[in-house]
Design a protein around this motif. Structure first.
Motif, PDB file in Angstrom:
ATOM      1  N   PHE A  64      37.349  33.976  46.663  1.00  0.00           N
ATOM      2  CA  PHE A  64      38.852  33.878  46.330  1.00  0.00           C
ATOM      3  C   PHE A  64      38.824  34.112  44.867  1.00  0.00           C
ATOM      4  CE2 PHE A  64      41.723  30.997  44.358  1.00  0.00           C
ATOM      5  CZ  PHE A  64      42.833  31.559  44.826  1.00  0.00           C
ATOM      6  N   ALA A  65      38.008  33.529  44.249  1.00  0.00           N
ATOM      7  CA  ALA A  65      37.931  33.819  42.673  1.00  0.00           C
ATOM      8  C   ALA A  65      37.658  35.380  42.517  1.00  0.00           C
ATOM      9  CB  ALA A  65      36.708  32.873  41.938  1.00  0.00           C
ATOM     10  N   LEU A  66      36.797  36.183  43.035  1.00  0.00           N
ATOM     11  CA  LEU A  66      36.642  37.450  42.809  1.00  0.00           C
ATOM     12  C   LEU A  66      37.938  38.188  43.070  1.00  0.00           C
ATOM     13  CD1 LEU A  66      34.662  39.858  42.351  1.00  0.00           C
ATOM     14  CD2 LEU A  66      34.159  39.677  44.744  1.00  0.00           C
ATOM     15  N   GLY A  67      38.425  37.779  44.262  1.00  0.00           N
ATOM     16  CA  GLY A  67      39.857  38.355  44.584  1.00  0.00           C
ATOM     17  C   GLY A  67      40.855  38.186  43.581  1.00  0.00           C
ATOM     18  N   TRP A  68      40.882  37.005  43.055  1.00  0.00           N
ATOM     19  CA  TRP A  68      41.694  36.677  42.031  1.00  0.00           C
ATOM     20  C   TRP A  68      41.766  37.727  40.878  1.00  0.00           C
ATOM     21  CZ3 TRP A  68      45.126  32.098  41.904  1.00  0.00           C
ATOM     22  CH2 TRP A  68      45.860  32.118  40.666  1.00  0.00           C
ATOM     23  N   LEU A  69      40.416  37.785  40.280  1.00  0.00           N
ATOM     24  CA  LEU A  69      40.130  38.803  39.310  1.00  0.00           C
ATOM     25  C   LEU A  69      40.313  40.234  39.554  1.00  0.00           C
ATOM     26  CD1 LEU A  69      36.750  37.095  37.858  1.00  0.00           C
ATOM     27  CD2 LEU A  69      39.022  37.250  36.757  1.00  0.00           C
ATOM     28  N   PRO A 111      46.182  42.551  34.276  1.00  0.00           N
ATOM     29  CA  PRO A 111      45.594  43.152  33.201  1.00  0.00           C
ATOM     30  C   PRO A 111      44.217  43.866  33.793  1.00  0.00           C
ATOM     31  CG  PRO A 111      46.154  40.738  32.658  1.00  0.00           C
ATOM     32  CD  PRO A 111      46.360  40.865  34.144  1.00  0.00           C
ATOM     33  N   LEU A 112      43.689  43.246  34.794  1.00  0.00           N
ATOM     34  CA  LEU A 112      42.529  44.185  35.201  1.00  0.00           C
ATOM     35  C   LEU A 112      42.932  45.411  36.067  1.00  0.00           C
ATOM     36  CD1 LEU A 112      39.895  41.327  36.013  1.00  0.00           C
ATOM     37  CD2 LEU A 112      39.957  43.080  33.958  1.00  0.00           C
ATOM     38  N   LEU A 113      44.124  45.226  36.623  1.00  0.00           N
ATOM     39  CA  LEU A 113      44.691  46.475  37.512  1.00  0.00           C
ATOM     40  C   LEU A 113      45.006  47.500  36.480  1.00  0.00           C
ATOM     41  CD1 LEU A 113      46.750  45.016  40.174  1.00  0.00           C
ATOM     42  CD2 LEU A 113      44.781  46.178  40.397  1.00  0.00           C
ATOM     43  N   THR A 114      45.338  47.245  35.011  1.00  0.00           N
ATOM     44  CA  THR A 114      45.683  48.338  34.128  1.00  0.00           C
ATOM     45  C   THR A 114      44.396  49.333  33.982  1.00  0.00           C
ATOM     46  OG1 THR A 114      45.245  47.158  32.177  1.00  0.00           O
ATOM     47  CG2 THR A 114      47.664  47.266  33.344  1.00  0.00           C
ATOM     48  N   LEU A 115      43.144  48.807  34.394  1.00  0.00           N
ATOM     49  CA  LEU A 115      42.208  49.831  34.095  1.00  0.00           C
ATOM     50  C   LEU A 115      42.095  50.722  35.076  1.00  0.00           C
ATOM     51  CD1 LEU A 115      39.200  47.055  33.852  1.00  0.00           C
ATOM     52  CD2 LEU A 115      40.124  48.516  32.202  1.00  0.00           C
TER      53      LEU A 115
END
Length: 68
Positions: free
Chosen positions: A16-21, A26-30
Motif C-alpha cells: 500500500f505504501a509503495l502504491g501511495w508513493l 509529485p512523483l508522477l511528474t517524473l
C-alpha cells in the motif's frame, strides 16, 4: 507495528505504501515527458504499467501460502 502482525499483513501494508508513493502527484511528474513509447505518451503508460504491477503484486502476496 506490533510483533503479532502476520507477515502477509505487513507485506500488504508495505505494498500500500509503495502504491501511495507510485501514484503520488509529485512523483508522477517524473513521467510527464513528451516521449512516445509504442505510440503512447510516457505518463499514461507508466501509470497503467505501475497500476498493473501493484495489482499483480497484491494478488501474489494475498495468494501466497503461509501466514494469513
Amino acid at each position: 507495528m506490533s510483533m503479532s502482525e502476520s507477515p502477509k499483513r505487513q507485506r500488504l501494508l508495505g505494498l500500500f505504501a509503495l502504491g501511495w508513493l507510485l501514484l503520488n502527484g509529485p512523483l508522477l511528474t517524473l513521467w510527464d515527458r513528451p516521449i512516445l513509447l509504442w505510440g503512447m505518451p510516457l505518463m499514461p503508460l507508466a501509470l497503467f504499467v505501475g497500476w498493473a504491477g501493484l495489482i499483480a503484486l497484491a494478488a501474489w502476496v494475498a495468494e501466497a501460502p503461509g501466514d494469513s
